[in-house]
Enzyme design. Sequence first.
Site, short mmCIF file in Angstrom:
data_model
loop_
_atom_site.label_atom_id
_atom_site.label_comp_id
_atom_site.label_asym_id
_atom_site.label_seq_id
_atom_site.Cartn_x
_atom_site.Cartn_y
_atom_site.Cartn_z
CB CYS A 128 -1.14 -6.80 -9.26
SG CYS A 128 -1.23 -7.01 -11.06
CB CYS A 159 1.29 -14.29 -10.63
SG CYS A 159 -0.25 -13.43 -10.31
NE ARG A 190 -4.05 -6.99 -3.99
CZ ARG A 190 -5.28 -7.20 -4.48
NH1 ARG A 190 -5.59 -6.79 -5.70
NH2 ARG A 190 -6.19 -7.82 -3.76
CB SER A 203 -0.91 0.01 1.23
OG SER A 203 -1.68 1.20 1.28
CB CYS A 250 1.21 -8.23 -16.67
SG CYS A 250 1.94 -9.27 -15.39
CB CYS A 302 -4.25 -10.29 -16.04
SG CYS A 302 -4.31 -11.39 -14.60
CB THR A 353 -5.54 1.47 5.54
OG1 THR A 353 -4.67 1.16 4.45
CG2 THR A 353 -5.24 0.53 6.69
#
Length: 624
Positions: free
Chosen positions: A596, A593, A382, A176, A569, A599, A418
């Site tokens: 995130c 991977c 992310r 984050s 990506c 895709c 958050t």
Amino acid sequence: MVGFLSVFHKSKNRTSFRVSSVIQNTSSKSYYRNAHLSNSINPSISPSIPPNFGSTITSTVFSTLGFLSKHPNFSNLTKRGTWLSLFCVLGESRIFSSGSLLNRTSSRNPISIGGLRSFSTESYRESINYDIVIVGAGPAGLSAAIRLKQLCQERGVDLSVCVVEKGAEVGAHIVSGNVFEPRALDELLPQWRQEGAPVNVPVSDDRFWLLTKDRAFSLPCPFDNDGNYVISLSELTRWMGRKADELGVDIYPGFSASEILYDGNDKVAGIATKDMGVAKDGSKMENFQCGVELKGHITLLAEGCRGSLSEKIMRHYKLREKVKAQHQTYALGIKEVSIGLVVALDYKNPFLNPYEEFQKFKQHPCIKPLLEGGTVLQYGARTLNEGGFQCIPYPVFPGGAIIGCSAGFLNVPKIKGTHTAMKSGMLAAEAAFRVINEGISMETYWDNLRKSWIWEELYRARNYRPAFKYGLIPGVVFSAIEHYILRGRSPLTLKHGKPDHEATDAARLHTPIQYSKPDGLVSFDVPTSLYRSNTNHEHDQPAHLHLKNPRIPELVNLSEFAGPESRYCPARVYEYVSDEKGQQKLQINAQNCLHCKACDIKDPTQNIEWTVPEGGGGPGYSLM
């Protein structure tokens, strides 16, 4: 910290695993933990202490140990000849804990369901019953778990609560910004300052720049970060995990929730974890372990943005349609510890590469001097929800609720989610507690959500993001009027544009973007960044990235959109390579991977489906 995992004995009837770790703490004392798990028949059992999931040694093996030791019928395992031992040395003291763990778990009185086998070769699934099952050990899930146990203490009630987490440890998949607003933490754990929460660096200055090619223009700052902190959310969630564990929450990292369980009345009855030890071809390997069913009276989904189970639940129960919510819109955040870039995923140019835009951003004459001489510690990415108020689905379904970023409570102009995620978890916990103890409806969560400061905050912020569908300058002007004059009380509520995947133009309408090569000092290539993310998946497992139609990438994506999956990506999971005939074919490097979900969101034809891999795989964030 140095950790080792080794299979030190294998045979037809016995498989043993050993996890060793050395942790150096601030007082320079070495903590050594050594877990030994075996399924050999042995009439004796060594008492066990629960592993500390909060340390970096947590693994699937420790998680399996957690399932066993916290299971209400743990003592019955000795009767079936299962041998389990954990030896722990702390400093110079040797500790063998016994009765306290068993007494704690047996006092919760979940429904008895027989035993639980570890590393079973049988193909059926065992189940464990809890009062509340929570999927995801992020801020929302852990806040819900902590609040539930606080209510138990306040009311003298004992409810069994578990949290299942796909990351190898709590915090491993958390990335984050994060300029943290402590409002929800103040409500949940008022003594956090005295109790050592990793929230220590207050914001000292805010600046808002408009960047041109080689200059930066200062604009009036819309942010008000007075009283907020610059933190690592990964570190904060690990601290919250320890708090939840102290209160008696069972936390199982390293297990992916892959399936929703329903009862005969189409009510959610819990989740099932993914089978482990399945080879790429679908065959069962020597270490095959059937998934476990975690059943609960209430199931709370706290998977984060674009949660796979949450999306299925929303479709199954038509939760967006129930409140006429708009489709969600997203952005992709890319980060190297203390610097990051957020790219809205409704961009039109299929040649745009968010990863390369981040590298380009760092080379800007006003940004580069801030980074020179520094060292990159970690890398991650992310997606985040940007739809806001207009896109919040009805969050309650038969048997549970959706909380946190799975529902989409991020405040876009603040770039903060958050505090709202945590508050939503607390509200859901309070509703779930009353459902079980008072027999009320889980819809109380929805009612209280709309009465809370979450609702007011997101309502006032509702028009900023959709204003930018008209372009940068109109978006900035409208946002300034909304912020400084109307104060979020505009009589209009703007709608979002097309879904992100439909926003992508055909390649023929744009010119390819030429990005500079990385210099290795401030900008870097993808393999270097991936190494810093600590990303790893078991190679011999079925790909968790599914193509609904395997012909679409070449027939549509490549021919019409110039293969955008190879650019959006941030981990180079998707590559077009030449086959033996010189034809371009899509190659999926699933082991890269970062989870995130870009895709799953941006694929023009929605042909890519992201599903959970084996538990414990993916990134290994510790500072993000």
